[in-house]
Design an enzyme around this catalytic site. Structure first.
Site, PDB file in Angstrom:
ATOM      1  N   LYS A  17      -3.270 -24.981  -2.456  1.00 32.71           N
ATOM      2  CA  LYS A  17      -2.151 -25.207  -3.350  1.00 32.71           C
ATOM      3  C   LYS A  17      -1.314 -24.124  -4.306  1.00 32.71           C
ATOM      4  CE  LYS A  17      -4.775 -27.161  -7.978  1.00 32.71           C
ATOM      5  NZ  LYS A  17      -5.524 -26.140  -7.097  1.00 32.71           N
ATOM      6  N   ARG A  92      -5.272 -30.674 -15.132  1.00 34.15           N
ATOM      7  CA  ARG A  92      -6.956 -30.957 -14.605  1.00 34.15           C
ATOM      8  C   ARG A  92      -8.065 -31.461 -15.347  1.00 34.15           C
ATOM      9  NH1 ARG A  92      -6.242 -25.489 -13.241  1.00 34.15           N
ATOM     10  NH2 ARG A  92      -8.461 -24.769 -11.442  1.00 34.15           N
ATOM     11  N   ARG A 131     -11.523 -15.594  -0.281  1.00 38.88           N
ATOM     12  CA  ARG A 131     -10.582 -14.738  -1.685  1.00 38.88           C
ATOM     13  C   ARG A 131     -11.284 -13.547  -2.515  1.00 38.88           C
ATOM     14  NH1 ARG A 131      -8.282 -19.894  -5.064  1.00 38.88           N
ATOM     15  NH2 ARG A 131     -10.146 -20.089  -6.277  1.00 38.88           N
ATOM     16  N   ARG A 144     -16.473 -25.130 -10.035  1.00 35.84           N
ATOM     17  CA  ARG A 144     -15.275 -24.987 -10.336  1.00 35.84           C
ATOM     18  C   ARG A 144     -15.261 -26.591  -9.138  1.00 35.84           C
ATOM     19  NH1 ARG A 144     -13.759 -19.548  -9.857  1.00 35.84           N
ATOM     20  NH2 ARG A 144     -13.308 -19.775 -11.615  1.00 35.84           N
TER      21      ARG A 144
HETATM   22  P1  AMP Z   1      -6.854 -22.063 -11.301  1.00 37.64           P
HETATM   23  O1  AMP Z   1      -6.725 -20.397 -11.043  1.00 37.64           O
HETATM   24  O2  AMP Z   1      -5.900 -23.000 -11.544  1.00 37.64           O
HETATM   25  O3  AMP Z   1      -8.409 -21.923 -10.177  1.00 37.64           O
HETATM   26  O4  AMP Z   1      -7.853 -21.418 -13.229  1.00 37.64           O
HETATM   27  C1  AMP Z   1      -9.181 -20.557 -13.375  1.00 37.64           C
HETATM   28  C2  AMP Z   1      -9.191 -20.993 -14.073  1.00 37.64           C
HETATM   29  O5  AMP Z   1      -8.655 -21.393 -15.652  1.00 37.64           O
HETATM   30  C3  AMP Z   1     -10.202 -22.044 -14.691  1.00 37.64           C
HETATM   31  O6  AMP Z   1     -11.248 -21.782 -13.373  1.00 37.64           O
HETATM   32  C4  AMP Z   1     -10.010 -22.540 -15.348  1.00 37.64           C
HETATM   33  O7  AMP Z   1     -10.630 -21.969 -15.970  1.00 37.64           O
HETATM   34  C5  AMP Z   1      -8.708 -22.157 -16.244  1.00 37.64           C
HETATM   35  N1  AMP Z   1      -8.170 -22.987 -16.153  1.00 37.64           N
HETATM   36  C6  AMP Z   1      -7.000 -23.161 -15.300  1.00 37.64           C
HETATM   37  N2  AMP Z   1      -6.335 -24.159 -15.498  1.00 37.64           N
HETATM   38  C7  AMP Z   1      -7.274 -24.784 -15.806  1.00 37.64           C
HETATM   39  C8  AMP Z   1      -6.326 -26.801 -17.384  1.00 37.64           C
HETATM   40  N3  AMP Z   1      -5.247 -26.579 -16.647  1.00 37.64           N
HETATM   41  N4  AMP Z   1      -6.954 -26.744 -17.733  1.00 37.64           N
HETATM   42  C9  AMP Z   1      -8.449 -26.229 -18.229  1.00 37.64           C
HETATM   43  N5  AMP Z   1      -8.866 -24.892 -17.725  1.00 37.64           N
HETATM   44  C10 AMP Z   1      -7.817 -24.370 -17.008  1.00 37.64           C
END
Ligand code: AMP
Length: 186
Positions: A17, A92, A131, A144
């Site tokens: 995404k 999230r 990745r 995750r």
């Molecule tokens: P992502 O790149 O979107 O996978 O985000 C990486 C990490 O950032 C996640 O595993 C969370 O630890 C934190 N994170 C990003 N967006 C959020 C969110 N909306 N709520 C809580 N943690 C977030």
């Protein structure tokens, strides 16, 4: 696709995404807003926010809703987001979804659509490990995915009930998935 759309891209970690948000944001002339990127930026800068979230992020857990509300509220208040946005990685959790609704409704706005990019779990593990980010060990990837199932999947029903959800099969090439999202958005 019309400009000015306010869209959330929903989907498990590694579903692509982020890539889709970048491509579609360019097409639509709206910013792609990735909360994960924003937090990684904060960590790299060594800001107060960065030091608060660094350990949480590397464990695969979620940053608390209150911290995320402040981050998103500030980002959506910037000029470039007024005419629309593609949100990647937020909301999230159900409380985050409620917060987003109230941030938008405070200025008389609402989401136009929530696009779910659906990909089978085993494919996700392979993609995430390919990745090669430093924090993407097998264990963290699985954590995750577990957090996604527990905290984020309930958003599918939340947005379905509100008539906003569009599901797209994300198990295809980048171009094909972009095409499917375009179609889903009409
Ligand atoms: P992502 O790149 O979107 O996978 O985000 C990486 C990490 O950032 C996640 O595993 C969370 O630890 C934190 N994170 C990003 N967006 C959020 C969110 N909306 N709520 C809580 N943690 C977030």
């Amino acid at each position: 696709m019309a400009a000015g759309l306010k869209i959330v891209l929903l989907g498990p970690p590694g579903c692509g995404k982020g890539t889709q948000a970048e491509i579609l944001a360019e097409e639509l002339g709206v910013p792609a807003i990735s909360t994960g990127e924003m937090l990684r930026g904060a960590v790299n800068e060594g800001s107060e926010l960065g030091s608060k979230v660094e350990g949480i992020m590397s464990s695969g857990a979620l940053v608390d809703d209150e911290t995320m509300a402040a981050v998103v509220r500030e980002r959506l208040a910037r000029d470039d987001a007024r005419e629309g946005f593609l949100l990647d990685g937020y909301p999230r959790t159900l409380p985050q979804a409620e917060t987003l609704t109230s941030i938008l409704s405070a200025s008389g706005d609402e989401l136009d659509a929530v696009v779910l990019v659906d990909v089978p779990e085993e494919e996700l593990v392979d993609r995430a490990l390919g990745r090669g980010r430093a924090d993407d060990s097998d264990e963290v990837v699985r954590e995750r995915l577990r957090v996604y199932r527990e905290k984020t999947q309930p958003l599918i029903g939340f947005y379905e009930q509100r008539g906003l959800l569009r599901s797209v099969d994300g198990y295809a090439s980048i171009d094909d998935v972009t095409g499917r999202i375009r179609e889903a958005l009409g």
